[in-house]
Design a protein around this motif. Structure first.
Motif, mmCIF file in Angstrom:
data_model
loop_
_atom_site.group_PDB
_atom_site.id
_atom_site.type_symbol
_atom_site.label_atom_id
_atom_site.label_comp_id
_atom_site.label_asym_id
_atom_site.label_seq_id
_atom_site.Cartn_x
_atom_site.Cartn_y
_atom_site.Cartn_z
ATOM 1 N N VAL A 61 33.542 30.965 18.463
ATOM 2 C CA VAL A 61 33.063 30.148 19.581
ATOM 3 C C VAL A 61 33.125 28.669 19.224
ATOM 4 O O VAL A 61 32.961 28.290 18.066
ATOM 5 C CB VAL A 61 31.610 30.501 20.029
ATOM 6 C CG1 VAL A 61 31.520 31.904 20.602
ATOM 7 C CG2 VAL A 61 30.605 30.299 18.919
ATOM 8 N N THR A 62 33.331 27.858 20.245
ATOM 9 C CA THR A 62 33.310 26.404 20.071
ATOM 10 C C THR A 62 31.853 25.931 20.141
ATOM 11 O O THR A 62 30.939 26.748 20.301
ATOM 12 C CB THR A 62 34.117 25.731 21.195
ATOM 13 O OG1 THR A 62 33.473 26.060 22.426
ATOM 14 C CG2 THR A 62 35.562 26.228 21.238
ATOM 15 N N THR A 107 30.268 24.779 22.470
ATOM 16 C CA THR A 107 29.593 25.158 23.726
ATOM 17 C C THR A 107 29.350 26.663 23.798
ATOM 18 O O THR A 107 28.984 27.187 24.849
ATOM 19 C CB THR A 107 30.416 24.709 24.946
ATOM 20 O OG1 THR A 107 31.730 25.292 24.845
ATOM 21 C CG2 THR A 107 30.557 23.193 25.013
ATOM 22 N N GLN A 125 31.516 29.000 23.680
ATOM 23 C CA GLN A 125 32.565 29.699 24.418
ATOM 24 C C GLN A 125 33.691 30.102 23.486
ATOM 25 O O GLN A 125 34.037 29.336 22.564
ATOM 26 C CB GLN A 125 33.177 28.760 25.459
ATOM 27 C CG GLN A 125 32.475 28.780 26.789
ATOM 28 C CD GLN A 125 33.094 27.744 27.703
ATOM 29 O OE1 GLN A 125 33.064 26.555 27.377
ATOM 30 N NE2 GLN A 125 33.640 28.179 28.811
ATOM 31 N N HIS A 126 34.290 31.249 23.772
ATOM 32 C CA HIS A 126 35.473 31.668 23.031
ATOM 33 C C HIS A 126 36.596 30.661 23.314
ATOM 34 O O HIS A 126 36.824 30.308 24.468
ATOM 35 C CB HIS A 126 35.881 33.073 23.495
ATOM 36 C CG HIS A 126 36.893 33.723 22.608
ATOM 37 N ND1 HIS A 126 38.166 33.241 22.450
ATOM 38 C CD2 HIS A 126 36.803 34.824 21.819
ATOM 39 C CE1 HIS A 126 38.828 34.020 21.607
ATOM 40 N NE2 HIS A 126 38.021 34.988 21.202
ATOM 41 N N PRO A 127 37.311 30.183 22.280
ATOM 42 C CA PRO A 127 38.321 29.140 22.526
ATOM 43 C C PRO A 127 39.474 29.619 23.412
ATOM 44 O O PRO A 127 40.069 28.808 24.120
ATOM 45 C CB PRO A 127 38.825 28.776 21.127
ATOM 46 C CG PRO A 127 38.357 29.861 20.226
ATOM 47 C CD PRO A 127 37.168 30.505 20.863
ATOM 48 N N ASP A 128 39.769 30.922 23.376
ATOM 49 C CA ASP A 128 40.905 31.424 24.171
ATOM 50 C C ASP A 128 40.472 32.159 25.432
ATOM 51 O O ASP A 128 41.288 32.424 26.304
ATOM 52 C CB ASP A 128 41.774 32.376 23.326
ATOM 53 C CG ASP A 128 42.215 31.716 22.042
ATOM 54 O OD1 ASP A 128 42.507 30.499 22.086
ATOM 55 O OD2 ASP A 128 42.214 32.389 20.991
ATOM 56 N N PRO A 147 37.680 31.548 28.038
ATOM 57 C CA PRO A 147 36.523 30.739 28.467
ATOM 58 C C PRO A 147 35.463 31.542 29.231
ATOM 59 O O PRO A 147 34.330 31.084 29.375
ATOM 60 C CB PRO A 147 37.155 29.671 29.372
ATOM 61 C CG PRO A 147 38.558 30.073 29.603
ATOM 62 C CD PRO A 147 38.953 31.085 28.587
ATOM 63 N N LEU A 153 32.615 27.900 15.256
ATOM 64 C CA LEU A 153 33.786 27.264 14.629
ATOM 65 C C LEU A 153 33.516 25.847 14.096
ATOM 66 O O LEU A 153 34.090 25.461 13.070
ATOM 67 C CB LEU A 153 34.958 27.250 15.610
ATOM 68 C CG LEU A 153 35.502 28.638 15.999
ATOM 69 C CD1 LEU A 153 36.516 28.539 17.131
ATOM 70 C CD2 LEU A 153 36.111 29.350 14.798
ATOM 71 N N SER A 205 26.609 21.079 24.052
ATOM 72 C CA SER A 205 27.008 21.642 22.748
ATOM 73 C C SER A 205 25.774 22.068 21.963
ATOM 74 O O SER A 205 24.688 21.488 22.126
ATOM 75 C CB SER A 205 27.732 20.584 21.918
ATOM 76 O OG SER A 205 28.936 20.238 22.535
#
Ligand code: FAD
Length: 366
Positions: free
Chosen positions: A255-256, A258, A260-263, A265, A277, A310
């Motif tokens: 996850v970033t 936020t 969320q999964h980077p790939d 959303p 990450l 974030s």
């Protein structure tokens, strides 16, 4: 009429408990909220105490069914076993198919086995439902010799507790590394080591375990040590389900900032099952707790077409170990304190947190 966004929360971990308690805000923003989780959540802050019988078994238990009902959240009382990220459908152990627009994962962690061969009879520190079996096993083995493998926070807590547990004759703590509590400040480490010695815990440092069975263990050098019960406390890794489903690896779902999964959303993750990450995070409950409001704010922002906030981890979070017999070890950065006041502080923090989710208010004001 505005279309609803189907939000599926998987797992009632710390972050999702917060989201559930604020479901009214999500509904008002256009979400239909569903939770896929077992009925009971066990809180790790009191887990060593409940597992060794120092506190009743339900002292850290939250009734997820009651919480969800109190906040108008539909609970699917089951576990996730499959997910189709293209069709956006989650499958449960009972075979139900749950369609979603957004899915958030908060399914926790399990005890890491590393390269140790571990038998099924060995008690694992996580999931906590499994650790709960320790109290029953202890009752069935009066005069037991117990081996705890792993000298990190949970191994220290359990060894210290077991040493003052009635009916336990001998406690052995086996650690592969050169010190106990490698993440603790030096003074705290020495203080806990002295406490364990005073309580008669047999500590083996620099001692890698090759195989851990219900009644014995084999060391890397071929030696065998016998016991009646064994506890695996060699750290935590993300639930292996996530790797099986192709959502991540032992580090978790990426996850970033936020969450969320980077790939993907439409996929979010929090707590021990998330691989944050931006920076490595320890697998401690405090991250899940603090990610709850960030997750909620992100979902609300998304509904309003605003950027998601974030998660910024605290640089030095307070951690308090429960060492049994009313003694706690509080640590924050290089500062530490061992004693009764640290224990009382921990119990106060635990009680306050548990209270939030044990008396749901329909207004969602947890
Ligand atoms: C003995 C011990 C003591 C600890 N003490 C502390 C402490 O004092 N302070 C601290 O900060 N950390 C502590 N920790 C670490 C802490 O347990 C974890 O970091 C924390 O529980 C992680 O929270 P989480 O919300 O990510 O997951 P969890 O608290 O593990 O919650 C995940 C939830 O998901 C559910 N679930 C699992 N799989 C599925 C599935 N397939 N489908 C649906 N639901 C599922 C589980 O039933 C569980 O209720 C301790 C750990 C141990 C082992």
């Amino acid at each position: 009429v505005r279309d609803e966004t189907g939000l599926l929360l998987v797992g009632a971990g710390h972050a999702h408990l917060h989201v559930v308690a604020h479901a009214a805000e999500l509904r008002a923003a256009g979400y239909r909220v569903r939770l896929l989780a077992p009925r009971w959540f066990d809180y790790s802050g009191v887990a060593s105490a409940t597992a060794t019988g120092a506190l009743p078994a339900d002292a850290g238990r939250i009734d997820v069914r009651a919480l969800a009902a109190g906040h108008g959240v539909e609970l699917v009382e089951d576990t996730l076993v499959g997910i189709d990220t293209v069709a956006r459908v989650a499958t449960t152990a009972d075979g139900a198919a749950l369609a979603y627009d957004l899915v958030s994962l908060n399914v926790g962690s399990v005890a890491a086995t590393h390269d140790i061969e571990v038998d099924d009879e060995v008690v694992r520190v996580k999931p906590l439902a499994g650790l709960g079996a320790l109290a029953t096993r202890l009752a069935a083995h009066p005069g037991a010799t117990v081996t705890v493998v792993g000298g990190g926070s949970s191994g220290l807590e359990l060894a210290a507790h077991l040493a003052v547990t009635r009916g336990v004759t001998r406690v052995r703590l086996v650690e592969a590394g050169p010190v106990l509590g490698p993440d603790l400040p030096g003074g705290a480490r020495r203080s806990v080591t002295r406490l364990l010695a005073r309580r008669g815990v047999e500590v083996h440092l620099g001692t890698p375990v090759r195989r851990l069975a219900g009644d014995h263990l084999l060391l890397g050098d071929g030696r065998r040590l016998d016991h009646d019960l064994a506890v695996l406390a060699t750290g935590l890794v993300a639930s292996p389900l996530l790797a099986r489903l192709g959502l991540g690896d032992a580090d978790g779902v990426p996850v970033t900032a936020t969450l969320q999964h980077p790939d993907h959303p439409e996929m979010l993750a929090a707590g021990d099952c998330a691989h944050f990450l931006p920076q490595p995070l320890a697998r401690i409950g405090v991250h899940g707790v603090r990610q709850g409001p960030v997750l909620l704010a992100g979902l609300l922002a998304r509904a309003h077409g605003e950027p998601a906030p974030s998660y910024t981890p605290q640089r030095r979070a307070l951690a308090v170990l429960d060492l049994g017999a009313g003694i706690g070890l509080a640590v924050r950065g290089r500062w530490w304190w061992r004693g009764r006041t640290a224990f009382l502080l921990k119990r106060r923090i635990d009680r306050r947190w548990l209270r939030r989710y044990r008396s749901p208010t329909p207004s969602g004001a947890a």
